[in-house]
Enzyme design. Structure first.
Site, PDB file in Angstrom:
ATOM      1  CG  HIS A 167      -9.696 -20.161  14.670  1.00 48.41           C
ATOM      2  ND1 HIS A 167      -8.674 -20.500  13.799  1.00 48.41           N
ATOM      3  CD2 HIS A 167      -9.462 -18.876  15.021  1.00 48.41           C
ATOM      4  CE1 HIS A 167      -7.859 -19.469  13.654  1.00 48.41           C
ATOM      5  NE2 HIS A 167      -8.312 -18.469  14.376  1.00 48.41           N
ATOM      6  CB  SER A 287       6.003  -4.171   6.741  1.00 48.99           C
ATOM      7  OG  SER A 287       5.465  -4.422   8.023  1.00 48.99           O
ATOM      8  CB  THR A 288       1.883  -1.611   4.876  1.00 53.20           C
ATOM      9  OG1 THR A 288       2.603  -1.070   3.781  1.00 53.20           O
ATOM     10  CG2 THR A 288       0.509  -1.015   4.956  1.00 53.20           C
ATOM     11  CG  ASP A 406     -18.034  -9.666  -8.316  1.00 51.57           C
ATOM     12  OD1 ASP A 406     -19.241  -9.867  -8.057  1.00 51.57           O
ATOM     13  OD2 ASP A 406     -17.643  -9.108  -9.361  1.00 51.57           O
TER      14      ASP A 406
HETATM   15  C1  LIG Z   1       3.751 -11.848  10.003  1.00 51.65           C
HETATM   16  C2  LIG Z   1       3.154 -10.839   9.082  1.00 51.65           C
HETATM   17  C3  LIG Z   1       1.864 -10.278   9.737  1.00 51.65           C
HETATM   18  C4  LIG Z   1       4.181  -9.696   8.924  1.00 51.65           C
HETATM   19  O1  LIG Z   1       3.726  -8.852   7.948  1.00 51.65           O
HETATM   20  P1  LIG Z   1       4.681  -7.748   7.319  1.00 51.65           P
HETATM   21  O2  LIG Z   1       3.954  -7.155   6.183  1.00 51.65           O
HETATM   22  O3  LIG Z   1       5.145  -6.849   8.402  1.00 51.65           O
HETATM   23  O4  LIG Z   1       5.978  -8.521   6.837  1.00 51.65           O
HETATM   24  P2  LIG Z   1       6.182  -9.353   5.513  1.00 51.65           P
HETATM   25  O5  LIG Z   1       7.511  -9.966   5.628  1.00 51.65           O
HETATM   26  O6  LIG Z   1       5.041 -10.255   5.274  1.00 51.65           O
HETATM   27  O7  LIG Z   1       6.183  -8.249   4.352  1.00 51.65           O
HETATM   28  C5  LIG Z   1       7.162  -7.234   4.336  1.00 51.65           C
HETATM   29  C6  LIG Z   1       7.242  -6.623   2.959  1.00 51.65           C
HETATM   30  O8  LIG Z   1       7.416  -7.668   1.992  1.00 51.65           O
HETATM   31  C7  LIG Z   1       6.586  -7.445   0.841  1.00 51.65           C
HETATM   32  N1  LIG Z   1       5.572  -8.524   0.779  1.00 51.65           N
HETATM   33  C8  LIG Z   1       5.564  -9.641   1.521  1.00 51.65           C
HETATM   34  N2  LIG Z   1       4.525 -10.426   1.191  1.00 51.65           N
HETATM   35  C9  LIG Z   1       3.835  -9.800   0.234  1.00 51.65           C
HETATM   36  C10 LIG Z   1       2.674 -10.089  -0.510  1.00 51.65           C
HETATM   37  N3  LIG Z   1       2.005 -11.219  -0.365  1.00 51.65           N
HETATM   38  N4  LIG Z   1       2.239  -9.190  -1.388  1.00 51.65           N
HETATM   39  C11 LIG Z   1       2.898  -8.020  -1.565  1.00 51.65           C
HETATM   40  N5  LIG Z   1       4.010  -7.700  -0.893  1.00 51.65           N
HETATM   41  C12 LIG Z   1       4.482  -8.565  -0.004  1.00 51.65           C
HETATM   42  C13 LIG Z   1       5.975  -6.104   1.028  1.00 51.65           C
HETATM   43  O9  LIG Z   1       6.811  -5.171   0.424  1.00 51.65           O
HETATM   44  C14 LIG Z   1       5.975  -5.900   2.541  1.00 51.65           C
HETATM   45  O10 LIG Z   1       6.062  -4.557   2.926  1.00 51.65           O
HETATM   46  P3  LIG Z   1       4.862  -3.547   2.696  1.00 51.65           P
HETATM   47  O11 LIG Z   1       3.664  -4.179   3.299  1.00 51.65           O
HETATM   48  O12 LIG Z   1       5.281  -2.301   3.385  1.00 51.65           O
HETATM   49  O13 LIG Z   1       4.697  -3.362   1.218  1.00 51.65           O
HETATM   50  C15 LIG Z   1       2.818 -11.398   7.681  1.00 51.65           C
HETATM   51  O14 LIG Z   1       4.026 -11.830   7.015  1.00 51.65           O
HETATM   52  C16 LIG Z   1       1.862 -12.538   7.696  1.00 51.65           C
HETATM   53  O15 LIG Z   1       2.194 -13.708   7.904  1.00 51.65           O
HETATM   54  N6  LIG Z   1       0.558 -12.246   7.455  1.00 51.65           N
HETATM   55  C17 LIG Z   1      -0.524 -13.195   7.423  1.00 51.65           C
HETATM   56  C18 LIG Z   1      -1.208 -13.189   8.754  1.00 51.65           C
HETATM   57  C19 LIG Z   1      -2.415 -14.073   8.816  1.00 51.65           C
HETATM   58  O16 LIG Z   1      -2.519 -15.067   8.128  1.00 51.65           O
HETATM   59  N7  LIG Z   1      -3.384 -13.663   9.641  1.00 51.65           N
HETATM   60  C20 LIG Z   1      -4.655 -14.300   9.795  1.00 51.65           C
HETATM   61  C21 LIG Z   1      -4.636 -15.228  10.960  1.00 51.65           C
HETATM   62  S1  LIG Z   1      -6.107 -16.218  11.021  1.00 51.65           S
HETATM   63  C22 LIG Z   1      -7.266 -15.166  11.627  1.00 51.65           C
HETATM   64  O17 LIG Z   1      -6.998 -14.123  12.114  1.00 51.65           O
HETATM   65  C23 LIG Z   1      -8.663 -15.593  11.481  1.00 51.65           C
HETATM   66  C24 LIG Z   1      -9.300 -15.115  10.231  1.00 51.65           C
HETATM   67  O18 LIG Z   1      -8.791 -14.175   9.608  1.00 51.65           O
HETATM   68  O19 LIG Z   1     -10.316 -15.692   9.810  1.00 51.65           O
END
Ligand SMILES: CC(C)(COP(=O)(O)OP(=O)(O)OC[C@H]1O[C@@H](n2cnc3c(N)ncnc32)[C@H](O)[C@@H]1OP(=O)(O)O)[C@@H](O)C(=O)NCCC(=O)NCCSC(=O)CC(=O)O
Length: 465
Positions: A167, A287-288, A406
């Site tokens: 990590h 958001s989802t 895939d």
């Molecule tokens: C902070 C968050 C979790 C918040 O997510 P949210 O979905 O609530 O908020 P958001 O601002 O990103 O998105 C809100 C809305 O914007 C749009 N939107 C934003 N980004 C998008 C994308 N890439 N594709 C499609 N739609 C997107 C969608 O309509 C979504 O709503 P809707 O979804 O309703 O359509 C995310 O932004 C984020 O950073 N995710 C990545 C987390 C990550 O990297 N985790 C792994 C950590 S490492 C780990 O854990 C180890 C490992 O995995 O190996």
């Protein structure tokens, strides 16, 4: 009934980056760790497990050969993953170096375990059942490998690929991109007369190419030095150990996967709209992620009958698009910040439990707008200080599209984050089915899992939390 999946190791090999590539000479062989990386120095590695079903009989030798050859070619593009972490006395920070001769450990194994049961979405499994299918990362006090891989054949059924990633070197975005790159090259590599052609040059599409320039991560607050000093002073002065902190799977833990369909999420969203109307609050898009996370949080707290006055959860936000200026989306390494929603536990038990959880999660995401590094000075101290109470963390993301991985034998039948069992985390992933939007994986004690499952499905149908 206790299941013991026996796995026979066929070959324990080491795969080095293939030497001849115009690309590889341009790649860095050593990378400075940024504060985003150092923060995770002694955290347990993340283990993912991909299952692939093959309906026809297949040539095991050819499969191994393709996977090995394509891994070697892929490593040309990911040289640091073949290297090691060390922390020499003269070095203020741990270093990540690849030197010629370094290689990745790849275990090739075979098992007569029940492929369909292990890769099913519907069965609960004992938490440890996946352990023989994922490799251990070779780590000592002085040296840590970055990645270990295992391919396990289920004769006449399919195979699994287990990945274990350090990590402190890469986050979920980078590690899932690596596996997708390996899959891409494996799928496109030449093959004829049962032989794999090494000469076939397969290049990576732009979205899989990594950005390695660490100068884009600035550290005016010297968080890197702060985190290094905190690790150095853990349990005595000059503690340069790279050993991973041990965590154990609570005995009797059960693993399950729960699916949110598009319809489920829309119903929960509609419920939130109604509640917002009742409270005369602004109707904003929930958001989802927020809905799935909040709903799961409420069900866990109820299933475990958590009695702590307050309950916290932690999930990671990708900082690449949120830094100023933003980092390239394909930046390699760690680039995440933690969001920690906190609520009064009794609020989650009430009629408006979902609303309470949604607002807390939304507020934690909103705080990122103030700056993703706000409070970053506490990232390590928050973890090394013993805190009481249940902390629910989220691993993975439904945006990583792991089901697109895939290798040439179709989409995975199942993808799991095995390591959630050691820290009682919840895994998020994209769904396997078209009707789905998020798959959530969790590991709970058996009786908690039974209550959770009944709450999860019952309340989703009734749309009430
Ligand atoms: C902070 C968050 C979790 C918040 O997510 P949210 O979905 O609530 O908020 P958001 O601002 O990103 O998105 C809100 C809305 O914007 C749009 N939107 C934003 N980004 C998008 C994308 N890439 N594709 C499609 N739609 C997107 C969608 O309509 C979504 O709503 P809707 O979804 O309703 O359509 C995310 O932004 C984020 O950073 N995710 C990545 C987390 C990550 O990297 N985790 C792994 C950590 S490492 C780990 O854990 C180890 C490992 O995995 O190996």
């Amino acid at each position: 009934m206790a299941y013991t999946n026996s796995v026979k190791v066929v070959e324990a090999c080491r795969v080095a980056p293939h030497p001849t590539s115009p690309d590889s000479t341009a790649l860095p062989t050593s990378l400075p760790l940024t504060f985003f990386d150092i923060r995770w120095l002694r955290f347990q590695p993340v283990q993912r497990l991909y299952f692939y079903q093959i309906s026809t009989s297949f040539d095991t030798k050819l499969l191994f050969s393709k996977l090995k050859t394509s891994l070697s070619i892929t490593l040309q593009h990911f040289l640091p993953l073949a290297g090691n972490l060390t922390w020499p006395q003269e070095s203020p920070k741990p270093t990540l170096n690849y030197v010629e001769g370094d290689a990745v450990s790849l275990t090739v194994a075979e098992t007569d375990a029940d492929f369909y049961r292990l890769s099913s979405d519907n069965d609960f499994l004992e938490a440890q059942e996946y352990h023989p299918l994922v490799p251990q990362l070779p780590v000592s006090h002085e040296k840590a490998a970055i990645m270990a891989l295992q391919v396990t054949i289920f004769p006449n059924k399919g195979f699994s690929i287990g990945t274990t990633m350090h990590h402190a070197v890469l986050d979920g975005k980078s590690s899932t991109t690596f596996v997708k790159s390996w899959a891409h090259i494996c799928k496109h590599i030449g093959e004829g007369k049962g032989q794999v052609h090494l000469s076939s040059s397969v290049s990576l599409p732009d979205e899989l190419r990594q950005f390695y320039d660490r100068r884009v991560v600035t550290d005016p607050a010297e968080l890197g030095t702060l985190f290094v000093n905190q690790y150095l002073n853990l349990g005595g002065p000059n503690n340069r150990s790279l050993k991973i902190w041990e965590t154990k799977v609570p005995p009797g833990s059960i693993r399950g996967t729960f699916k949110f369909t598009r319809k489920d999420i829309e119903s929960l969203r509609q419920l939130m709209r109604t509640k917002a109307g009742e409270k005369k609050q602004e109707d904003v898009h929930v958001s989802t992620f927020t809905l799935a996370c909040a709903y799961t949080w409420v069900c866990i707290v109820k299933a475990e009958e958590i009695k702590d006055e307050t309950t916290r959860m932690v999930f990671m936000a990708d900082c690449r698009p949120r830094l100023d200026p933003p980092l390239p989306t394909n930046y390699f390494g760690n680039c995440t910040a933690g969001c920690v929603p906190v609520v009064e536990t009794k609020g989650l038990f009430g009629e408006d439990g979902l609303v309470v959880a949604v607002y807390a999660i939304r507020e934690a995401i909103r705080k990122l707008e103030k700056g993703v590094l706000d409070g970053a000075e506490n990232w390590v101290s928050r973890v090394v200080t013993v805190t009481s109470g249940r902390m629910i963390s989220i691993a993975g993301s439904h945006r990583f599209r792991v089901y697109d991985t895939d290798f040439g034998w179709g989409r995975p039948k199942k993808v799991e984050i095995v390591s959630i069992d050691r820290n009682r985390a919840i895994s998020f992933s994209d769904p396997k089915s078209d009707a789905g939007v998020v798959d959530v994986g969790l590991v709970l004690e058996k009786h908690h899992m039974e209550v959770f499952a009944s709450l999860f499905y019952k309340d989703l149908k009734r749309n009430i939390c």
